[in-house]
Design an enzyme around this catalytic site. Structure first.
Site, PDB file in Angstrom:
ATOM      1  CD  GLU A 163      -2.222  -1.707   2.617  1.00  0.00           C
ATOM      2  OE1 GLU A 163      -2.331  -0.854   3.512  1.00  0.00           O
ATOM      3  OE2 GLU A 163      -2.408  -2.935   2.815  1.00  0.00           O
ATOM      4  CG  ASP A 404      -6.923  -6.304   6.858  1.00  0.00           C
ATOM      5  OD1 ASP A 404      -5.884  -6.179   6.185  1.00  0.00           O
ATOM      6  OD2 ASP A 404      -7.551  -5.332   7.320  1.00  0.00           O
ATOM      7  CD  GLU A 453      -5.669  -2.350   1.774  1.00  0.00           C
ATOM      8  OE1 GLU A 453      -5.941  -1.271   2.327  1.00  0.00           O
ATOM      9  OE2 GLU A 453      -5.221  -3.331   2.394  1.00  0.00           O
ATOM     10  CD  GLU A 459      -6.150   1.668   4.625  1.00  0.00           C
ATOM     11  OE1 GLU A 459      -7.096   1.035   5.116  1.00  0.00           O
ATOM     12  OE2 GLU A 459      -4.992   1.227   4.548  1.00  0.00           O
TER      13      GLU A 459
END
Length: 653
Positions: A163, A404, A453, A459
């Protein structure tokens, strides 16, 4: 004979001799050329439109009992051409053309090298047929980039992060040797050509990174975990504490991942390049009728705060009543799903729901409203007793799971993704992977994987500045090549560059205009589109609710209209007879002209147009909505504010 004469006109194979043997595979349009040289080692080179982009680079595998590629001796070389149709279960195109030239080279030592050339890119993979299992000590994957190109890459110094923001280098000379880039990784040549290094069909093998060594780029992989323990955030993540001196343990018969090189001189073609998908194994699921992409309401991003709602809200008030409120909103606005995030169950045992929420009652209420429920869980505890945990989640009525905190892509972690997808599919559960490595085609093999993701998403607006319009006009050219992403768009609190501030707790906002945010629903690939904002926030804007209710998440046709990496994107997508156009820009205001010549001859459309207001540069939430009539002769100028955007919904009259 006629068939093979045609193939050999595309694949030039020079006669075997004591000297080096050279093999050439060209793309069907002849723009891409992969040249393989076999002598003491195996090297390859890649050219695009007669300009070499990758100079001869060594490839091979070092096994514990063999060296694949070293001292290679060719037994045979078999060319073939494939031209067929792929019909994805869902995605951004209902039909894909799978057209490539292939050369399968067999070597002494019971292994092959497959070379493929598509118009979109080239790829190679090793295939072994060894008797006994092996340890892969290392892999050689060289990418000797010619001409000192620039780079747009996401870098890390660990094996736990995907990310990430993208960093732009004017020259690969500027790249430091102590970091590695996640793939896909993009390199920009001075003649305007973009080259992307990626991988496809990754099964039971560690993910590939790109690092700099001796001025060139090479592949890098996490070593096989020797020991692990629970740790990291929440103390529920499996963390590697020591590693072996090899990267993988494999059966002797193995198809290794494709190493992929994409090249183009037109940025917009990257927005619909599906080479990674095409190279991956087709679906292994016989019954897929239960896999239904769609949109979802969600509580986590805005801390479950519902301003003006008639019920208590906020994270401290998560309850059966609160989740029912979200479900009712989803039903009213034709959202197929409700995503329930962390906090409904014990993080360490998914079978222990917290008392404040009656999860069975929530799901029963959702079923009555024809809304499916996804529930969040943590990868490591889920895997401890996967069958029992998945049986429980199916038994309470969930239609999908958000898994997750994998935070790894060594061989064991990659295997875990497949294991969960397979187990979920047996129970007709869809999967949204989070805290995971980038997609490499597993979603084609297991289409119940509706999202990954592996993107610096919405976020991050809660704690830093990285989720910004430059990022939004960058990652669709790179990260999205691998597959869908869970960016979680839909913010209704929009800020300019000057007024934005991260808010970690409470009601966050985002960078860019309202229409920039709406354009994400067209431009970003997201079979499961998770709405980040509060139901009561959406209800303030009925015409936006109308658009968000109408926009699909999967399409029949995608047409990139205009694009430049890191600057702007304009894209059209069709679902049935309706077209959706999305446009966005970075922090520079600009005009984008939309030519509607892609529409059918003789057809007219009613177009709902959402554009930045004249003062959207200062008040990013301001927008204008109007309805116009268009046909294929229409030319429409879209004025985009800094960080701005526009969307158009066309309905056939």
């Amino acid at each position: 004979m006629k068939k093979y004469t045609l193939i050999f006109s595309v694949l030039s194979v020079f006669a075997l001799s004591a000297s080096a043997q050279t093999y050439t595979v060209k793309s069907p349009d002849h723009n891409l050329r992969l040249v393989l040289n076999v002598k003491d080692s195996i090297t390859y080179a890649v050219s695009y439109k007669n300009t070499q982009l990758i100079s001869p680079s060594v490839i091979g595998l070092k096994l514990d009992n063999a060296a694949i590629g070293a001292g290679a001796k060719v037994l045979s070389a078999k060319p073939s051409t494939v031209n067929k149709i792929i019909r994805p279960l869902y995605g951004k195109d209902a039909v894909l053309t799978d057209n490539y030239n292939e050369l399968a080279i067999s070597f002494t030592g019971n292994y092959k090298l497959l070379l493929r050339a598509y118009n979109e890119g080239v790829a190679y993979r090793f295939v072994t047929g060894l008797k006994d299992s092996v340890k892969v000590m290392s892999e050689q994957a060289g990418f000797n980039l010619k001409g000192d190109p620039g780079a747009t890459i996401a870098e890390t110094d660990n094996y736990t992060a995907w990310e990430l923001a993208y960093h732009q280098y004017k020259s690969i000379d500027e790249i430091k040797a102590d970091k590695h880039a996640i793939t896909p990784a993009l390199y920009s040549y001075k003649n305007g050509v973009k080259l992307v290094i990626a991988e496809a069909d990754l099964f039971d093998y560690p993910g590939m990174y790109i690092k700099k060594k001796g001025g060139n780029m090479i592949g890098e992989w996490a070593a096989y975990p020797a020991t692990t323990k629970m740790g990291s955030w929440g103390n529920f993540v499996s963390v590697v504490t020591s590693r072996e001196n090899y990267i993988a343990k494999e059966p002797g018969t193995k198809e290794y991942p494709w190493r992929v090189i994409i090249a183009t001189d037109d940025d917009k073609t990257l927005l619909n390049n599906q080479l990674i998908y095409k190279l991956s194994k087709p679906s292994v699921l016989e019954n897929t009728s239960w896999i239904k992409p769609g949109k979802a309401a969600w509580e986590w991003w805005h801390d479950a705060i519902l301003p003006g709602a008639p019920i208590p809200s906020g994270m401290q008030n998560r309850s059966t009543q609160l989740y029912n409120f979200y479900t009712d909103f989803a039903a009213k606005n034709h959202l197929e799903y409700m995503m329930i995030d962390a906090g409904w169950s014990d993080n360490y045992d998914v079978k222990k729901p917290l008392k404040r929420t009656d999860i069975r009652a929530v799901i029963q209420h959702a079923n009555e409203k024809h809304v499916g429920v996804f529930v969040w869980c943590v990868a490591a505890p889920l895997l401890k007793d996967l069958d029992a945990n998945l049986d429980y989640l199916k038994e309470i009525g969930a239609v999908g799971i958000k898994v997750d905190f994998f935070d790894r892509d060594d061989q064991l972690a990659i295997k875990q993704l497949q294991t969960i997808a397979e187990g979920a599919a047996k129970r007709h559960l869809m999967v949204d992977f989070h805290g995971c490595s980038k997609p490499t085609g597993l979603q084609r093999t297991y289409p119940n994987i509706v999202n990954y993701e592996a993107v610096r998403g919405q976020e991050c607006s809660k704690w830093d500045l990285t989720a910004n319009p430059v990022h939004h006009t960058t990652f669709p050219f790179i990260r999205m090549l691998g597959g869908p992403l869970d960016y979680t768009p839909g913010s209704m609190r929009n800020k300019s560059k000057e007024t934005f501030k991260p808010i970690a707790e409470g009601l966050p906002s985002t960078q860019g205009t309202r229409c920039h945010e709406l354009a994400m629903f067209v431009i970003f690939d997201q079979p499961l589109a998770v709405f980040c904002d509060s139901p009561t926030e959406y209800e303030k804007y009925p015409v936006i609710e109308q658009y968000l209710s109408a926009i699909p998440t999967v399409f029949d046709e995608t047409k990139p209209l205009a694009a430049k990496l890191g600057e702007y994107i304009a894209l059209a997508k069709r679902k049935g007879n309706d077209w959706y156009i999305g446009a966005m820009t970075n922090w520079d205001a600009r005009d984008i002209n939309v030519d509607f010549s892609f529409l059918p001859v003789g057809a007219t459309y009613t177009a709902d147009l959402y554009t930045d207001a004249a003062d959207a540069d200062k008040n990013a939430g301001k927008y204008e909505h109007k309805t116009i009539i268009v046909n294929r002769s229409t030319q429409l100028n879209l004025k985009l504010a800094p960080g701005g955007g526009a969307v158009v919904h066309l309905r056939k009259r």
